[in-house]
Enzyme design. Structure first.
Site, PDB file in Angstrom:
ATOM      1  N   SER A 246      30.155  52.584  39.025  1.00 35.66           N
ATOM      2  CA  SER A 246      28.819  52.010  39.222  1.00 35.66           C
ATOM      3  C   SER A 246      28.434  52.019  40.696  1.00 35.66           C
ATOM      4  O   SER A 246      27.294  52.333  41.051  1.00 35.66           O
ATOM      5  CB  SER A 246      28.765  50.581  38.685  1.00 35.66           C
ATOM      6  OG  SER A 246      28.954  50.564  37.299  1.00 35.66           O
TER       7      SER A 246
ATOM      8  N   LYS B 243      29.840  41.316  44.479  1.00 37.22           N
ATOM      9  CA  LYS B 243      29.574  42.751  44.408  1.00 37.22           C
ATOM     10  C   LYS B 243      28.129  43.098  44.766  1.00 37.22           C
ATOM     11  O   LYS B 243      27.743  44.252  44.720  1.00 37.22           O
ATOM     12  CB  LYS B 243      29.901  43.292  43.006  1.00 37.22           C
ATOM     13  CG  LYS B 243      31.390  43.400  42.746  1.00 37.22           C
ATOM     14  CD  LYS B 243      31.657  44.221  41.506  1.00 37.22           C
ATOM     15  CE  LYS B 243      33.128  44.476  41.315  1.00 37.22           C
ATOM     16  NZ  LYS B 243      33.391  45.309  40.140  1.00 37.22           N
TER      17      LYS B 243
ATOM     18  N   ARG C 291      40.694  54.754  35.330  1.00 31.84           N
ATOM     19  CA  ARG C 291      40.233  56.053  35.815  1.00 31.84           C
ATOM     20  C   ARG C 291      41.284  56.756  36.657  1.00 31.84           C
ATOM     21  O   ARG C 291      41.449  57.946  36.586  1.00 31.84           O
ATOM     22  CB  ARG C 291      38.962  55.892  36.659  1.00 31.84           C
ATOM     23  CG  ARG C 291      37.764  55.448  35.877  1.00 31.84           C
ATOM     24  CD  ARG C 291      36.621  55.181  36.801  1.00 31.84           C
ATOM     25  NE  ARG C 291      37.027  54.078  37.687  1.00 31.84           N
ATOM     26  CZ  ARG C 291      36.197  53.353  38.393  1.00 31.84           C
ATOM     27  NH1 ARG C 291      34.927  53.612  38.391  1.00 31.84           N
ATOM     28  NH2 ARG C 291      36.636  52.373  39.150  1.00 31.84           N
TER      29      ARG C 291
ATOM     30  N   HIS D  30      31.702  53.615  30.999  1.00 36.14           N
ATOM     31  CA  HIS D  30      31.779  52.330  30.292  1.00 36.14           C
ATOM     32  C   HIS D  30      31.504  52.536  28.803  1.00 36.14           C
ATOM     33  O   HIS D  30      32.210  51.992  27.948  1.00 36.14           O
ATOM     34  CB  HIS D  30      30.736  51.337  30.830  1.00 36.14           C
ATOM     35  CG  HIS D  30      30.962  50.864  32.218  1.00 36.14           C
ATOM     36  ND1 HIS D  30      29.945  50.870  33.153  1.00 36.14           N
ATOM     37  CD2 HIS D  30      32.050  50.346  32.833  1.00 36.14           C
ATOM     38  CE1 HIS D  30      30.414  50.376  34.281  1.00 36.14           C
ATOM     39  NE2 HIS D  30      31.688  50.058  34.119  1.00 36.14           N
TER      40      HIS D  30
END
Length: 171
Positions: free
Chosen positions: A136, A44, A98, A20
């Site tokens: 994450s 999440k 990514r 990030h």
């Protein structure tokens, strides 16, 4: 007088990773002002509160923004990304990619966002190869099983993750 280029970099940032921060650093070159939008996203199941995530993002990114002489703020949001972008007068949304799976998801989101407001451009930055595997979700998983996460997140974030994981195991 030219219009100020305001960019939004949205995410959950639970926790903020070195990937990030790399996208933020590179995105700062594209804008006059960067607004990092920290999304609530309760689906999440965040490890950190919204306020904690905002503080972590600010601590990690503010020095880069100051060094780049770019106006900067971290704002929490709980609305459609495009509505948030409109509210902060953004003309650019910055997203990191990514892998191919990211592209497919982002491609769909960009198409939907364009339908909502075609005047806001989405700009994709490819992840630095060193950070392409960092997510994450995986950082939290590695920490839950006692793995070393120091190469994935800033040192203060690593300490906070380890502490929070330990607290959750005691609860």
């Amino acid at each position: 007088m030219t219009k100020q280029r305001i960019g939004v970099y949205p995410g959950t940032f639970d926790p903020i990773t070195n990937g990030h921060l790399d996208i933020i650093k590179r995105g700062l070159r594209l804008v006059d002002k960067m607004v990092i939008g920290v999304a609530t996203n309760p689906s999440k199941d965040p490890l950190f509160t919204l306020e904690e995530r905002v503080a972590m993002v600010d601590a990690g990114a503010r020095p880069m923004a100051e060094a780049a002489a770019v106006e900067f703020e971290v704002v929490q949001f709980d609305e459609l990304l495009m509505h948030f972008a409109e509210r902060v007068n953004a003309s650019i949304i910055i997203r990191g990619l990514r892998a191919v799976a990211d592209f497919e998801y982002e491609f769909q989101m960009t198409g939907m966002n364009y339908q909502i407001n075609p005047d806001i451009e989405t700009v994709f930055l490819m992840a630095d190869p060193r950070y392409q595997t960092i997510a994450s979700r995986l950082v939290k998983e590695v920490a839950r099983y006692g793995g070393n996460i120091k190469s994935f997140v800033p040192a203060d974030v690593a300490a906070a993750v380890v502490k929070r994981v330990a607290e959750s195991k005691r609860a």
